[in-house]
Enzyme design. Structure first.
Site, PDB file in Angstrom:
ATOM      1  N   ASP A 153      26.006   2.487  -6.050  1.00  0.00           N
ATOM      2  CA  ASP A 153      24.731   1.975  -5.572  1.00  0.00           C
ATOM      3  C   ASP A 153      24.199   2.935  -4.511  1.00  0.00           C
ATOM      4  OD1 ASP A 153      22.586   0.476  -4.729  1.00  0.00           O
ATOM      5  OD2 ASP A 153      23.770  -1.133  -3.844  1.00  0.00           O
ATOM      6  N   HIS A 199      28.573  -3.066  -3.681  1.00  0.00           N
ATOM      7  CA  HIS A 199      28.764  -3.004  -2.229  1.00  0.00           C
ATOM      8  C   HIS A 199      30.243  -3.136  -1.845  1.00  0.00           C
ATOM      9  CE1 HIS A 199      24.473  -3.631  -0.461  1.00  0.00           C
ATOM     10  NE2 HIS A 199      24.492  -2.768  -1.464  1.00  0.00           N
ATOM     11  N   GLU A 246      17.048   2.942   1.495  1.00  0.00           N
ATOM     12  CA  GLU A 246      16.805   1.748   0.672  1.00  0.00           C
ATOM     13  C   GLU A 246      17.622   0.580   1.159  1.00  0.00           C
ATOM     14  OE1 GLU A 246      17.532  -1.049  -2.768  1.00  0.00           O
ATOM     15  OE2 GLU A 246      18.928   0.045  -1.490  1.00  0.00           O
ATOM     16  N   GLU A 247      18.863   0.833   1.550  1.00  0.00           N
ATOM     17  CA  GLU A 247      19.780  -0.251   1.924  1.00  0.00           C
ATOM     18  C   GLU A 247      19.373  -0.965   3.210  1.00  0.00           C
ATOM     19  OE1 GLU A 247      21.923  -1.405   0.054  1.00  0.00           O
ATOM     20  OE2 GLU A 247      22.640   0.122  -1.316  1.00  0.00           O
ATOM     21  N   ASP A 296      18.302   1.487 -10.478  1.00  0.00           N
ATOM     22  CA  ASP A 296      19.278   1.025  -9.494  1.00  0.00           C
ATOM     23  C   ASP A 296      20.389   0.281 -10.225  1.00  0.00           C
ATOM     24  OD1 ASP A 296      20.502   0.365  -7.019  1.00  0.00           O
ATOM     25  OD2 ASP A 296      18.551   0.059  -6.064  1.00  0.00           O
ATOM     26  N   HIS A 318      17.656   5.641  -5.075  1.00  0.00           N
ATOM     27  CA  HIS A 318      17.936   5.901  -3.660  1.00  0.00           C
ATOM     28  C   HIS A 318      19.260   6.636  -3.461  1.00  0.00           C
ATOM     29  CE1 HIS A 318      20.845   2.550  -2.792  1.00  0.00           C
ATOM     30  NE2 HIS A 318      20.163   1.888  -3.707  1.00  0.00           N
TER      31      HIS A 318
END
Length: 328
Positions: A162, A301, A192-193, A215, A60
């Site tokens: 990410d 994150h 995606e998130e 990922d 992603h």
């Protein structure tokens, strides 16, 4: 690592991945036969093989971020999250908007640090009034976290690993595969998130015979952390299960066999929280045998995620040995 440095520096929160998509198209177009962007902004690049199978590789493009929801009379911005955010990791971090305006995240002075939520946080862009702030940022504007890419030797640090790490892996695999038994679809997904949305529609369109998502994953190798059998530098992580997805056993065994036959270092991943694009791909239409290769990453994150170059290379190697060959 210059390509990775470029990838993580591009503004691309969920729903606003267009700059990342344009960059990826330029990078991959000379190594595939077809490239197109679908209605949701997914980039689908296809390398033709002999047509034995259709293999989908997915990573992603979007990154976590924030959205401005309110501007108060003193020019401070209130915001909501785009993707999963920990309020404690946001304090005094810098955000940058698409137009280049920057701000600092802080908390209300009297907010209880022990029970901090996003509602007690605000962004200071240096404005003194609502009108002044509104000339720089509008309600609904998206921001991402500002961070410099750093090369620590075997390890690298930056924001948006990410999942720009996954995008990097797919680009490198596309460059290294010359001939293939299978038609290979390199898919760079959107949103995606916030719900795996790009993966859902792209898999529906492709109808792959096999899919592998690439990922990042958390690690269990930092002081007093949650126990997890994933460490930096121990190879690509072959997923067994996460919160929303159990890997097809034949796909998991296939990934292990390819790694072992080619002397590629690997480890197993069980992720108790979180998931990947695979969770949508494997239920597409009548079902798709699906697996995941994860890149161990510390501080996921945050604005300073850390990964190991050897794990990244291991992910590339497994895929370059797997996807061009007969999958029977």
């Amino acid at each position: 690592m210059e390509l990775l440095r470029d990838l993580v520096s591009i503004y691309g929160p969920s729903g606003r991945e267009d700059l990342v998509a344009d960059f990826i198209i330029e990078q991959i177009k000379d190594y595939v036969d077809e490239v197109q962007k679908d209605a949701l902004g997914n980039v689908i690049a296809m390398k033709k093989g002999k047509g034995s199978k259709k293999v989908m590789l997915a990573a992603h493009m979007d990154q976590i971020g924030i959205m401005v929801t309110f501007i108060d009379e003193n020019g401070f911005l209130r915001f909501s999250n785009i993707g999963g955010l920990n309020p404690y990791s946001l304090l005094y971090k810098r955000v940058i908007f698409k137009n280049g305006v920057e701000g600092i995240i802080s908390k209300e002075q009297k907010a209880d640090i022990k029970e901090l939520t996003l509602k007690e946080l605000y962004i200071d862009i240096g404005a003194s009034t609502r009108d002044e702030a509104s000339q720089k940022v509008q309600i609904g504007d998206f921001g991402v976290f500002k961070s410099d890419f750093q090369d620590f030797g075997d390890r690298v640090v930056g924001a948006a690993f990410d999942d720009r790490l996954g995008c990097y892996v797919l680009l490198e695999v596309a460059k290294q595969i010359k001939d293939s038994e299978n038609d290979i679809y390199f898919v760079f997904t959107t949103q995606e998130e916030v719900g795996l949305r790009g993966a859902k529609v792209s898999a529906f369109r492709i109808e792959p015979d096999l899919a592998i998502a690439v990922d990042v994953t958390a690690t269990g190798d930092t002081p007093n952390c949650n126990k997890m059998a994933v460490k930096l530098g121990e190879g690509a992580a072959i997923k067994i299960m996460d919160r929303a997805f159990i890997v097809h056993p034949k796909v998991k065994d296939l990934l292990v066999r390819v790694a072992e036959e080619n002397n590629v270092k690997y480890q197993f991943e069980i992720l108790e929280m979180g998931t990947t694009d695979a969770a949508e791909i494997f239920t597409t239409k009548t079902g798709v045998p699906t697996g995941v290769i994860s890149i161990p990453t510390r501080y996921v994150h945050s604005h300073s995620e850390m990964a190991d170059k050897r794990d990244i290379k291991a992910a590339i190697d497994i895929l370059k040995y797997l996807v061009p060959n007969n999958l029977e």
